[in-house]
Design a protein around this motif. Structure first.
Motif, PDB file in Angstrom:
ATOM      1  N   ASN A 141       0.855  -1.193   0.000  1.00 35.80           N
ATOM      2  CA  ASN A 141       0.000   0.000   0.000  1.00 35.80           C
ATOM      3  C   ASN A 141       0.887   1.237   0.000  1.00 35.80           C
ATOM      4  O   ASN A 141       1.729   1.414   0.881  1.00 35.80           O
ATOM      5  CB  ASN A 141      -0.910  -0.007   1.236  1.00 35.80           C
ATOM      6  CG  ASN A 141      -1.942  -1.123   1.158  1.00 35.80           C
ATOM      7  OD1 ASN A 141      -2.408  -1.462   0.084  1.00 35.80           O
ATOM      8  ND2 ASN A 141      -2.290  -1.683   2.316  1.00 35.80           N
ATOM      9  N   LYS A 142       0.692   2.056  -0.971  1.00 39.71           N
ATOM     10  CA  LYS A 142       1.442   3.296  -1.078  1.00 39.71           C
ATOM     11  C   LYS A 142       0.579   4.441  -0.555  1.00 39.71           C
ATOM     12  O   LYS A 142      -0.612   4.507  -0.854  1.00 39.71           O
ATOM     13  CB  LYS A 142       1.846   3.563  -2.531  1.00 39.71           C
ATOM     14  CG  LYS A 142       2.836   2.550  -3.071  1.00 39.71           C
ATOM     15  CD  LYS A 142       3.249   2.906  -4.482  1.00 39.71           C
ATOM     16  CE  LYS A 142       4.260   1.917  -5.023  1.00 39.71           C
ATOM     17  NZ  LYS A 142       4.683   2.255  -6.406  1.00 39.71           N
ATOM     18  N   VAL A 143       1.186   5.282   0.207  1.00 41.45           N
ATOM     19  CA  VAL A 143       0.468   6.428   0.754  1.00 41.45           C
ATOM     20  C   VAL A 143       0.283   7.454  -0.351  1.00 41.45           C
ATOM     21  O   VAL A 143       1.260   7.845  -1.016  1.00 41.45           O
ATOM     22  CB  VAL A 143       1.241   7.029   1.948  1.00 41.45           C
ATOM     23  CG1 VAL A 143       0.478   8.229   2.502  1.00 41.45           C
ATOM     24  CG2 VAL A 143       1.452   5.984   3.013  1.00 41.45           C
ATOM     25  N   ARG A 144      -0.973   7.845  -0.537  1.00 42.27           N
ATOM     26  CA  ARG A 144      -1.294   8.825  -1.560  1.00 42.27           C
ATOM     27  C   ARG A 144      -1.882  10.065  -0.906  1.00 42.27           C
ATOM     28  O   ARG A 144      -2.303  10.046   0.250  1.00 42.27           O
ATOM     29  CB  ARG A 144      -2.288   8.256  -2.575  1.00 42.27           C
ATOM     30  CG  ARG A 144      -1.764   7.073  -3.373  1.00 42.27           C
ATOM     31  CD  ARG A 144      -2.829   6.555  -4.314  1.00 42.27           C
ATOM     32  NE  ARG A 144      -4.014   6.099  -3.574  1.00 42.27           N
ATOM     33  CZ  ARG A 144      -5.145   5.718  -4.172  1.00 42.27           C
ATOM     34  NH1 ARG A 144      -5.254   5.765  -5.496  1.00 42.27           N
ATOM     35  NH2 ARG A 144      -6.171   5.312  -3.436  1.00 42.27           N
ATOM     36  N   SER A 145      -1.938  11.124  -1.665  1.00 36.90           N
ATOM     37  CA  SER A 145      -2.524  12.365  -1.158  1.00 36.90           C
ATOM     38  C   SER A 145      -4.039  12.257  -1.199  1.00 36.90           C
ATOM     39  O   SER A 145      -4.626  11.692  -2.146  1.00 36.90           O
ATOM     40  CB  SER A 145      -2.044  13.549  -1.995  1.00 36.90           C
ATOM     41  OG  SER A 145      -2.696  14.738  -1.600  1.00 36.90           O
ATOM     42  N   ALA A 146      -4.666  12.783  -0.148  1.00 31.07           N
ATOM     43  CA  ALA A 146      -6.127  12.749  -0.112  1.00 31.07           C
ATOM     44  C   ALA A 146      -6.729  13.649  -1.172  1.00 31.07           C
ATOM     45  O   ALA A 146      -7.844  13.378  -1.670  1.00 31.07           O
ATOM     46  CB  ALA A 146      -6.623  13.168   1.282  1.00 31.07           C
ATOM     47  N   ILE A 147      -6.001  14.694  -1.533  1.00 29.53           N
ATOM     48  CA  ILE A 147      -6.496  15.587  -2.579  1.00 29.53           C
ATOM     49  C   ILE A 147      -6.424  14.857  -3.916  1.00 29.53           C
ATOM     50  O   ILE A 147      -5.356  14.411  -4.349  1.00 29.53           O
ATOM     51  CB  ILE A 147      -5.668  16.878  -2.617  1.00 29.53           C
ATOM     52  CG1 ILE A 147      -5.758  17.608  -1.279  1.00 29.53           C
ATOM     53  CG2 ILE A 147      -6.136  17.788  -3.744  1.00 29.53           C
ATOM     54  CD1 ILE A 147      -4.839  18.810  -1.180  1.00 29.53           C
ATOM     55  N   PRO A 163     -13.545   6.747  -2.100  1.00 31.30           N
ATOM     56  CA  PRO A 163     -13.926   5.410  -2.562  1.00 31.30           C
ATOM     57  C   PRO A 163     -12.728   4.455  -2.576  1.00 31.30           C
ATOM     58  O   PRO A 163     -11.569   4.864  -2.661  1.00 31.30           O
ATOM     59  CB  PRO A 163     -14.453   5.664  -3.978  1.00 31.30           C
ATOM     60  CG  PRO A 163     -13.754   6.910  -4.415  1.00 31.30           C
ATOM     61  CD  PRO A 163     -13.560   7.733  -3.188  1.00 31.30           C
ATOM     62  N   GLY A 164     -13.057   3.126  -2.485  1.00 32.64           N
ATOM     63  CA  GLY A 164     -12.035   2.110  -2.605  1.00 32.64           C
ATOM     64  C   GLY A 164     -11.254   1.907  -1.324  1.00 32.64           C
ATOM     65  O   GLY A 164     -11.659   2.312  -0.229  1.00 32.64           O
ATOM     66  N   ASP A 165     -10.095   1.231  -1.478  1.00 37.38           N
ATOM     67  CA  ASP A 165      -9.197   0.956  -0.364  1.00 37.38           C
ATOM     68  C   ASP A 165      -7.892   1.704  -0.627  1.00 37.38           C
ATOM     69  O   ASP A 165      -7.296   1.590  -1.716  1.00 37.38           O
ATOM     70  CB  ASP A 165      -8.910  -0.540  -0.243  1.00 37.38           C
ATOM     71  CG  ASP A 165     -10.177  -1.340   0.034  1.00 37.38           C
ATOM     72  OD1 ASP A 165     -11.158  -0.732   0.511  1.00 37.38           O
ATOM     73  OD2 ASP A 165     -10.184  -2.554  -0.245  1.00 37.38           O
ATOM     74  N   ALA A 166      -7.437   2.446   0.365  1.00 34.32           N
ATOM     75  CA  ALA A 166      -6.210   3.216   0.173  1.00 34.32           C
ATOM     76  C   ALA A 166      -5.724   3.734   1.510  1.00 34.32           C
ATOM     77  O   ALA A 166      -6.458   3.707   2.518  1.00 34.32           O
ATOM     78  CB  ALA A 166      -6.435   4.375  -0.788  1.00 34.32           C
ATOM     79  N   ILE A 167      -4.492   4.173   1.505  1.00 38.93           N
ATOM     80  CA  ILE A 167      -3.909   4.863   2.647  1.00 38.93           C
ATOM     81  C   ILE A 167      -3.609   6.275   2.168  1.00 38.93           C
ATOM     82  O   ILE A 167      -2.818   6.473   1.235  1.00 38.93           O
ATOM     83  CB  ILE A 167      -2.628   4.171   3.144  1.00 38.93           C
ATOM     84  CG1 ILE A 167      -2.949   2.747   3.608  1.00 38.93           C
ATOM     85  CG2 ILE A 167      -1.998   4.956   4.289  1.00 38.93           C
ATOM     86  CD1 ILE A 167      -1.719   1.955   4.035  1.00 38.93           C
ATOM     87  N   LEU A 168      -4.238   7.242   2.801  1.00 42.08           N
ATOM     88  CA  LEU A 168      -4.164   8.617   2.338  1.00 42.08           C
ATOM     89  C   LEU A 168      -3.561   9.499   3.424  1.00 42.08           C
ATOM     90  O   LEU A 168      -3.512   9.115   4.601  1.00 42.08           O
ATOM     91  CB  LEU A 168      -5.560   9.127   1.959  1.00 42.08           C
ATOM     92  CG  LEU A 168      -6.345   8.274   0.947  1.00 42.08           C
ATOM     93  CD1 LEU A 168      -7.735   8.849   0.742  1.00 42.08           C
ATOM     94  CD2 LEU A 168      -5.589   8.171  -0.368  1.00 42.08           C
ATOM     95  N   GLU A 169      -3.108  10.674   3.003  1.00 42.09           N
ATOM     96  CA  GLU A 169      -2.545  11.620   3.952  1.00 42.09           C
ATOM     97  C   GLU A 169      -2.901  13.035   3.507  1.00 42.09           C
ATOM     98  O   GLU A 169      -3.117  13.290   2.315  1.00 42.09           O
ATOM     99  CB  GLU A 169      -1.018  11.461   4.067  1.00 42.09           C
ATOM    100  CG  GLU A 169      -0.272  11.795   2.788  1.00 42.09           C
ATOM    101  CD  GLU A 169       1.241  11.616   2.922  1.00 42.09           C
ATOM    102  OE1 GLU A 169       1.675  11.098   3.960  1.00 42.09           O
ATOM    103  OE2 GLU A 169       1.964  11.983   1.973  1.00 42.09           O
ATOM    104  N   GLN A 170      -2.957  13.949   4.497  1.00 37.88           N
ATOM    105  CA  GLN A 170      -3.265  15.339   4.211  1.00 37.88           C
ATOM    106  C   GLN A 170      -2.711  16.202   5.346  1.00 37.88           C
ATOM    107  O   GLN A 170      -2.663  15.775   6.511  1.00 37.88           O
ATOM    108  CB  GLN A 170      -4.771  15.567   4.077  1.00 37.88           C
ATOM    109  CG  GLN A 170      -5.129  16.990   3.649  1.00 37.88           C
ATOM    110  CD  GLN A 170      -6.613  17.180   3.481  1.00 37.88           C
ATOM    111  OE1 GLN A 170      -7.378  16.236   3.600  1.00 37.88           O
ATOM    112  NE2 GLN A 170      -7.038  18.422   3.226  1.00 37.88           N
TER     113      GLN A 170
END
Length: 214
Positions: free
Chosen positions: A126-132, A200-207
């Motif tokens: 799982n790669k951390v992506r931006s919430a934006i 939506p979906g499955d993810a690891i997000l950051e902001q």
């Protein structure tokens, strides 16, 4: 006849004859004197000198440099090919079939083991992506009523499964000096993520969240 003329002519002839005679005598005397001198000169020894003619030596013959000999590489020595002796293989020994009346021992039947099941594929990292850009709805946290002024910044990392936020962690980048204000700001971020964010979906997000209080 004129005798005076006859006398004058004879006297002229006589004078001429005397002159001629004197000349003859002088010539004869000179001739006789020269003859005696020539005789005396001939009687004396005659020196004969042999003058050797200097003969120049002939020039040395020009040296003729012969052309270099045409050296040809000697032909390679003749090497006779090696003699190959072909030896015929010996005739095969005839196989003697030996028949045995003893039956072979019975072999125990063992079924082959089933093939091992392939290992399940490793779950993708799982790669951390931006919430934006990953979330369709993002609300702003409500500013709490605080007697505090300054700026504070926090970084929120949250896990989304089936479109729902299941886990939230906050990292303080620049916290407030007041502990009460720091706690209130973190609670405002958590409430905004849980109540207003739709991803939506499955993810690891950051902001990142920044607060400025004046």
């Amino acid at each position: 006849m004129n005798f005076a003329q006859d006398k004058g002519g004879s006297s002229r002839l006589t004078g001429l004859g005397l002159v001629v005679l004197v000349h003859v005598l002088i010539i004869g005397a000179l001739a006789s004197g020269l003859a005696t001198k020539i005789k005396e000169a001939v009687k004396g020894p005659i020196d004969v000198k042999v003058v050797e003619e200097k003969v120049k030596p002939p020039p040395p013959p020009e040296k003729v440099i012969p052309p270099p000999p045409d050296i040809k590489a000697p032909p390679p020595p003749f090497v006779p090919p090696p003699e190959v002796v072909v030896t015929a293989p010996p005739p095969p020994t005839p196989a003697v079939a030996v028949q045995s009346n003893t039956p072979p021992p019975a072999q125990e039947f063992r079924p082959a083991p089933p093939p091992a099941a392939p290992a399940p594929p490793a779950p993708p990292a799982n790669k951390v992506r931006s919430a934006i850009g990953s979330c369709t709805k993002m609300g702003k946290p409500e500013m709490p009523a605080l007697n505090w002024s300054g700026s504070a910044s926090y970084k929120a990392t949250f896990t989304v499964k089936a479109g729902k936020i299941t886990e939230i962690s906050l990292a303080t980048l620049r916290g407030a000096n007041d502990r009460k204000a720091d706690r209130a700001l973190k609670n405002a971020i958590t409430s905004a993520l849980a109540e207003t964010y739709e991803c939506p979906g499955d993810a690891i997000l950051e902001q990142e969240f920044v607060f400025n209080m004046e």
